[in-house]
Design a protein around this motif. Structure first.
Motif, PDB file in Angstrom:
ATOM      1  N   GLU A  58      50.876 -20.056 -54.753  1.00  0.00           N
ATOM      2  CA  GLU A  58      49.798 -19.960 -53.965  1.00  0.00           C
ATOM      3  C   GLU A  58      48.743 -18.870 -54.081  1.00  0.00           C
ATOM      4  OE1 GLU A  58      49.170 -19.368 -49.067  1.00  0.00           O
ATOM      5  OE2 GLU A  58      50.957 -19.391 -49.784  1.00  0.00           O
ATOM      6  N   ARG A  59      47.422 -19.038 -53.922  1.00  0.00           N
ATOM      7  CA  ARG A  59      46.544 -17.811 -54.416  1.00  0.00           C
ATOM      8  C   ARG A  59      45.670 -17.684 -53.300  1.00  0.00           C
ATOM      9  NH1 ARG A  59      45.578 -18.881 -60.670  1.00  0.00           N
ATOM     10  NH2 ARG A  59      47.586 -19.927 -60.971  1.00  0.00           N
ATOM     11  N   SER A  60      45.960 -17.841 -51.977  1.00  0.00           N
ATOM     12  CA  SER A  60      44.888 -17.651 -50.852  1.00  0.00           C
ATOM     13  C   SER A  60      44.701 -16.213 -50.682  1.00  0.00           C
ATOM     14  CB  SER A  60      45.430 -18.352 -49.703  1.00  0.00           C
ATOM     15  OG  SER A  60      46.611 -18.035 -49.246  1.00  0.00           O
ATOM     16  N   MET A  61      45.459 -15.147 -51.040  1.00  0.00           N
ATOM     17  CA  MET A  61      45.183 -13.779 -50.986  1.00  0.00           C
ATOM     18  C   MET A  61      45.526 -13.284 -52.261  1.00  0.00           C
ATOM     19  SD  MET A  61      47.645 -13.395 -47.706  1.00  0.00           S
ATOM     20  CE  MET A  61      47.073 -11.868 -47.026  1.00  0.00           C
ATOM     21  N   ASN A  76      54.502   2.828 -66.241  1.00  0.00           N
ATOM     22  CA  ASN A  76      54.516   1.542 -65.987  1.00  0.00           C
ATOM     23  C   ASN A  76      54.553   1.431 -64.579  1.00  0.00           C
ATOM     24  OD1 ASN A  76      55.084   0.175 -68.436  1.00  0.00           O
ATOM     25  ND2 ASN A  76      57.186   0.692 -68.424  1.00  0.00           N
ATOM     26  N   TYR A  77      53.648   0.739 -63.897  1.00  0.00           N
ATOM     27  CA  TYR A  77      53.534   0.339 -62.650  1.00  0.00           C
ATOM     28  C   TYR A  77      54.136  -0.991 -62.050  1.00  0.00           C
ATOM     29  CZ  TYR A  77      50.337   4.388 -62.819  1.00  0.00           C
ATOM     30  OH  TYR A  77      49.794   5.475 -62.989  1.00  0.00           O
ATOM     31  N   PHE A  78      55.087  -0.973 -61.204  1.00  0.00           N
ATOM     32  CA  PHE A  78      55.745  -2.297 -60.709  1.00  0.00           C
ATOM     33  C   PHE A  78      55.036  -2.485 -59.170  1.00  0.00           C
ATOM     34  CE2 PHE A  78      58.600  -0.052 -63.765  1.00  0.00           C
ATOM     35  CZ  PHE A  78      58.878  -1.168 -64.577  1.00  0.00           C
ATOM     36  N   VAL A  79      54.105  -3.411 -59.274  1.00  0.00           N
ATOM     37  CA  VAL A  79      53.375  -3.677 -57.900  1.00  0.00           C
ATOM     38  C   VAL A  79      53.810  -4.953 -57.377  1.00  0.00           C
ATOM     39  CG1 VAL A  79      51.221  -3.759 -56.902  1.00  0.00           C
ATOM     40  CG2 VAL A  79      51.489  -2.482 -59.023  1.00  0.00           C
ATOM     41  N   LYS A  80      53.893  -5.033 -55.882  1.00  0.00           N
ATOM     42  CA  LYS A  80      54.309  -6.216 -55.190  1.00  0.00           C
ATOM     43  C   LYS A  80      52.931  -6.614 -54.925  1.00  0.00           C
ATOM     44  CE  LYS A  80      57.510  -6.522 -52.224  1.00  0.00           C
ATOM     45  NZ  LYS A  80      58.643  -6.901 -51.461  1.00  0.00           N
ATOM     46  N   ILE A  81      52.531  -8.125 -54.722  1.00  0.00           N
ATOM     47  CA  ILE A  81      51.206  -8.084 -54.353  1.00  0.00           C
ATOM     48  C   ILE A  81      51.608  -9.583 -53.526  1.00  0.00           C
ATOM     49  CG2 ILE A  81      49.034  -9.391 -55.345  1.00  0.00           C
ATOM     50  CD1 ILE A  81      49.356  -7.901 -57.892  1.00  0.00           C
ATOM     51  N   GLN A  82      50.715  -9.422 -52.457  1.00  0.00           N
ATOM     52  CA  GLN A  82      50.847 -10.811 -51.668  1.00  0.00           C
ATOM     53  C   GLN A  82      49.712 -11.709 -52.062  1.00  0.00           C
ATOM     54  OE1 GLN A  82      50.343  -9.944 -47.467  1.00  0.00           O
ATOM     55  NE2 GLN A  82      51.036 -11.975 -46.957  1.00  0.00           N
ATOM     56  N   THR A  83      50.022 -13.017 -52.438  1.00  0.00           N
ATOM     57  CA  THR A  83      49.290 -13.936 -52.663  1.00  0.00           C
ATOM     58  C   THR A  83      48.946 -15.009 -51.893  1.00  0.00           C
ATOM     59  OG1 THR A  83      51.160 -15.166 -54.110  1.00  0.00           O
ATOM     60  CG2 THR A  83      49.783 -13.779 -55.261  1.00  0.00           C
ATOM     61  N   GLY A  84      49.860 -15.018 -50.836  1.00  0.00           N
ATOM     62  CA  GLY A  84      49.661 -16.025 -50.075  1.00  0.00           C
ATOM     63  C   GLY A  84      50.327 -15.876 -48.376  1.00  0.00           C
ATOM     64  N   VAL A  85      50.417 -16.338 -47.280  1.00  0.00           N
ATOM     65  CA  VAL A  85      51.108 -16.066 -46.195  1.00  0.00           C
ATOM     66  C   VAL A  85      52.260 -15.518 -46.337  1.00  0.00           C
ATOM     67  CG1 VAL A  85      51.573 -16.808 -43.886  1.00  0.00           C
ATOM     68  CG2 VAL A  85      49.390 -17.698 -44.793  1.00  0.00           C
ATOM     69  N   VAL A 109      57.273 -14.352 -60.225  1.00  0.00           N
ATOM     70  CA  VAL A 109      56.725 -15.070 -59.068  1.00  0.00           C
ATOM     71  C   VAL A 109      57.787 -15.593 -57.901  1.00  0.00           C
ATOM     72  CG1 VAL A 109      54.780 -16.138 -60.344  1.00  0.00           C
ATOM     73  CG2 VAL A 109      56.820 -17.443 -60.178  1.00  0.00           C
ATOM     74  N   GLY A 110      57.519 -16.054 -56.849  1.00  0.00           N
ATOM     75  CA  GLY A 110      58.799 -16.714 -56.004  1.00  0.00           C
ATOM     76  C   GLY A 110      59.140 -15.788 -55.117  1.00  0.00           C
ATOM     77  N   LYS A 111      58.660 -14.619 -55.036  1.00  0.00           N
ATOM     78  CA  LYS A 111      59.052 -13.321 -54.246  1.00  0.00           C
ATOM     79  C   LYS A 111      58.705 -13.334 -52.867  1.00  0.00           C
ATOM     80  CE  LYS A 111      60.831 -11.294 -57.811  1.00  0.00           C
ATOM     81  NZ  LYS A 111      62.240 -11.015 -58.287  1.00  0.00           N
ATOM     82  N   THR A 112      59.553 -12.859 -51.973  1.00  0.00           N
ATOM     83  CA  THR A 112      59.363 -12.630 -50.613  1.00  0.00           C
ATOM     84  C   THR A 112      58.857 -11.044 -50.373  1.00  0.00           C
ATOM     85  OG1 THR A 112      61.548 -12.060 -49.971  1.00  0.00           O
ATOM     86  CG2 THR A 112      61.047 -14.327 -50.123  1.00  0.00           C
ATOM     87  N   ALA A 113      58.452 -11.108 -49.031  1.00  0.00           N
ATOM     88  CA  ALA A 113      58.214  -9.676 -48.333  1.00  0.00           C
ATOM     89  C   ALA A 113      59.351  -8.605 -48.414  1.00  0.00           C
ATOM     90  CB  ALA A 113      57.643  -9.785 -47.001  1.00  0.00           C
ATOM     91  N   GLU A 114      60.766  -9.258 -48.302  1.00  0.00           N
ATOM     92  CA  GLU A 114      61.796  -8.462 -48.382  1.00  0.00           C
ATOM     93  C   GLU A 114      62.262  -8.118 -49.570  1.00  0.00           C
ATOM     94  OE1 GLU A 114      61.601 -11.359 -46.318  1.00  0.00           O
ATOM     95  OE2 GLU A 114      60.964 -10.523 -44.690  1.00  0.00           O
TER      96      GLU A 114
END
Length: 120
Positions: A58-61, A76-85, A109-114
């Motif tokens: 998903e790429r809506s965000m 090294n920066y390890f960043v969590k990015i929200q790409t969809g709802v 890919v395939g990560k969750t908010a948690e």
């Protein structure tokens, strides 16, 4: 000579504290909220991130949420990015200390908010 060694140790300790308490080689313990500096870093490699995303991702965000760091010969920066709802990715971005050399070096890919941010 002892004063020189003590001074060097204190200097390194000060650098470690200035870098958020992380040690050379170790990933920081706690994820921190993204600030403007991290947003700009992510923006510099956004094209590479989007190119490497699978077509079904998903790429809506595209909103960086939090990050951890690792001090190496640069950072090294390890960043969590929200790409969809309910869709997140984790990326690893390398930057030299002057931030003149910035590159995407990992993506999950395939990560969750948690999902915690871990080493990639």
């Amino acid at each position: 000579m002892a004063y020189l060694k003590l001074g060097l140790c204190l200097c390194l300790l000060g650098l470690t504290n200035a870098l958020g308490g992380r040690r050379v080689g170790g990933i920081s313990q706690d994820a921190r909220p993204v600030d403007q500096e991290i947003r700009e870093l992510v923006d510099r490699v956004k094209g590479d991130i989007l190119t490497q995303l699978p077509s079904n991702e998903e790429r809506s965000m595209f909103e960086p949420i939090s990050y951890k760091t690792q001090l190496v010969n640069g950072v090294n920066y390890f960043v969590k990015i929200q790409t969809g709802v309910n869709s997140y990715i984790h990326v690893k971005i390398y930057s030299n200390f002057r931030k003149t050399d910035v590159s995407l070096t990992g993506l999950e890919v395939g990560k969750t908010a948690e999902d915690p941010i871990n080493y990639i």
